[in-house]
Scaffold this motif. Structure first.
Motif, PDB file in Angstrom:
ATOM      1  N   LEU A 198       0.962  -1.406   0.004  1.00 55.24           N
ATOM      2  CA  LEU A 198      -0.116   0.042   0.054  1.00 55.24           C
ATOM      3  C   LEU A 198       1.070   1.397   0.029  1.00 55.24           C
ATOM      4  O   LEU A 198       0.666   2.191  -0.775  1.00 55.24           O
ATOM      5  CB  LEU A 198      -0.977  -0.023   1.339  1.00 55.24           C
ATOM      6  N   ASP A 199       2.000   1.055   0.872  1.00 50.99           N
ATOM      7  CA  ASP A 199       2.747   2.482   0.744  1.00 50.99           C
ATOM      8  C   ASP A 199       3.352   2.665  -0.550  1.00 50.99           C
ATOM      9  O   ASP A 199       3.773   3.739  -1.006  1.00 50.99           O
ATOM     10  CB  ASP A 199       3.814   2.277   2.027  1.00 50.99           C
ATOM     11  N   TRP A 200       3.812   1.223  -1.132  1.00 45.85           N
ATOM     12  CA  TRP A 200       4.517   1.613  -2.510  1.00 45.85           C
ATOM     13  C   TRP A 200       3.461   2.257  -3.404  1.00 45.85           C
ATOM     14  O   TRP A 200       3.977   3.090  -4.112  1.00 45.85           O
ATOM     15  CB  TRP A 200       4.964   0.249  -2.960  1.00 45.85           C
ATOM     16  N   HIS A 201       2.321   1.792  -3.482  1.00 45.33           N
ATOM     17  CA  HIS A 201       1.323   2.421  -4.328  1.00 45.33           C
ATOM     18  C   HIS A 201       1.116   3.923  -4.131  1.00 45.33           C
ATOM     19  O   HIS A 201       1.167   4.508  -5.209  1.00 45.33           O
ATOM     20  CB  HIS A 201      -0.150   1.650  -4.293  1.00 45.33           C
ATOM     21  N   VAL A 202       1.104   4.527  -2.928  1.00 46.66           N
ATOM     22  CA  VAL A 202       0.785   5.674  -2.488  1.00 46.66           C
ATOM     23  C   VAL A 202       1.985   6.427  -3.137  1.00 46.66           C
ATOM     24  O   VAL A 202       1.864   7.423  -3.676  1.00 46.66           O
ATOM     25  CB  VAL A 202       0.751   5.808  -1.144  1.00 46.66           C
ATOM     26  N   SER A 203       3.166   6.099  -2.871  1.00 46.46           N
ATOM     27  CA  SER A 203       4.428   6.846  -3.252  1.00 46.46           C
ATOM     28  C   SER A 203       4.774   6.629  -4.640  1.00 46.46           C
ATOM     29  O   SER A 203       5.402   7.772  -5.150  1.00 46.46           O
ATOM     30  CB  SER A 203       5.615   6.518  -2.191  1.00 46.46           C
ATOM     31  N   GLU A 204       4.688   5.776  -5.209  1.00 45.26           N
ATOM     32  CA  GLU A 204       5.240   5.338  -6.629  1.00 45.26           C
ATOM     33  C   GLU A 204       4.201   5.269  -7.773  1.00 45.26           C
ATOM     34  O   GLU A 204       4.607   5.690  -8.849  1.00 45.26           O
ATOM     35  CB  GLU A 204       5.718   4.089  -6.512  1.00 45.26           C
TER      36      GLU A 204
END
Length: 213
Positions: A198-204
């Motif tokens: 989830l963090d990766w989707h938000v940041s990338e």
């Protein structure tokens, strides 16, 4: 006309299996010349100019390659596309950028219901130059990855829509209304997405910031 292509979630196997349709898309684009004051005569004595001319010229090119025009994805409510051949679905958007969200919705619906394998969107790569009289309404037409970053999931498993996404009533009804709505929890905790994903989707991927709930 010169062009550049960008693929999302379309691996070599899919590209190879749909090579004939993809090559026809490239050929259609190449067959249409680029001119600042483009004119096109659809053989009815009424020459079209610029935006309408390009739309009509593309229509003629895909007709020549036997692409189905205005394929029906859904009868009620009525959802009609631009062109289709086999499992390739294509939209040409040389108009207001707000209608891009309608195209994205068609693509998502088609994928979710097994009606298409590849969605193609043709837009100007430099929309502010293509539409010099209304640059503010077309500024995001060439942001091909905007659809991928339209919505994300926050830490509470709520859907969140980007502040950068905006459009007409269609956008409000089909996208914006989901902002802040909570997802139904999976039946097993082992099915939950990991926080790092989830963090990766938000940041990338996500084009933030998130809208307020």
């Amino acid at each position: 006309m010169k062009f550049k292509e960008k693929y999302f979630h379309c691996g070599d196997f899919l590209q190879n299996s749909l090579k004939s349709q993809i090559d026809e898309v490239y050929q259609c684009v190449s067959n249409i010349r680029w001119e600042p004051d483009f004119n096109f005569d659809p053989n009815n004595g009424k020459a079209l100019q610029h935006q309408r001319a390009y739309n009509k010229a593309f229509e003629q090119e895909f007709f020549n390659f036997d692409w189905e025009q205005q394929p029906v994805l859904l009868k009620n409510p009525r959802l009609i596309g631009g062109f289709r051949k086999g499992l390739v679905f294509l939209e040409i958007q040389f108009g207001n950028s707000a209608t891009l969200y309608r195209d994205y919705y068609k693509f998502q619906y088609g994928h979710a219901n097994g009606l298409l394998s590849l969605a193609v969107l043709i837009v100007p790569t430099n929309p502010s130059e293509f539409f010099p009289t209304r640059p503010s309404s077309v500024i995001n037409m060439a942001e091909f990855d905007l659809a991928m970053g339209l919505i994300t999931i926050d830490d509470s498993f709520d859907l969140r829509v980007s502040e950068k996404a905006h459009g007409t009533d269609f956008f409000d009804n089909m996208v914006l209304k989901f902002n802040g709505q909570q997802l139904r929890n999976p039946i097993r905790k082992s099915y939950y997405p990991k926080n790092e994903y989830l963090d990766w989707h938000v940041s990338e991927v996500f084009h933030g910031p998130m809208r307020e709930k």
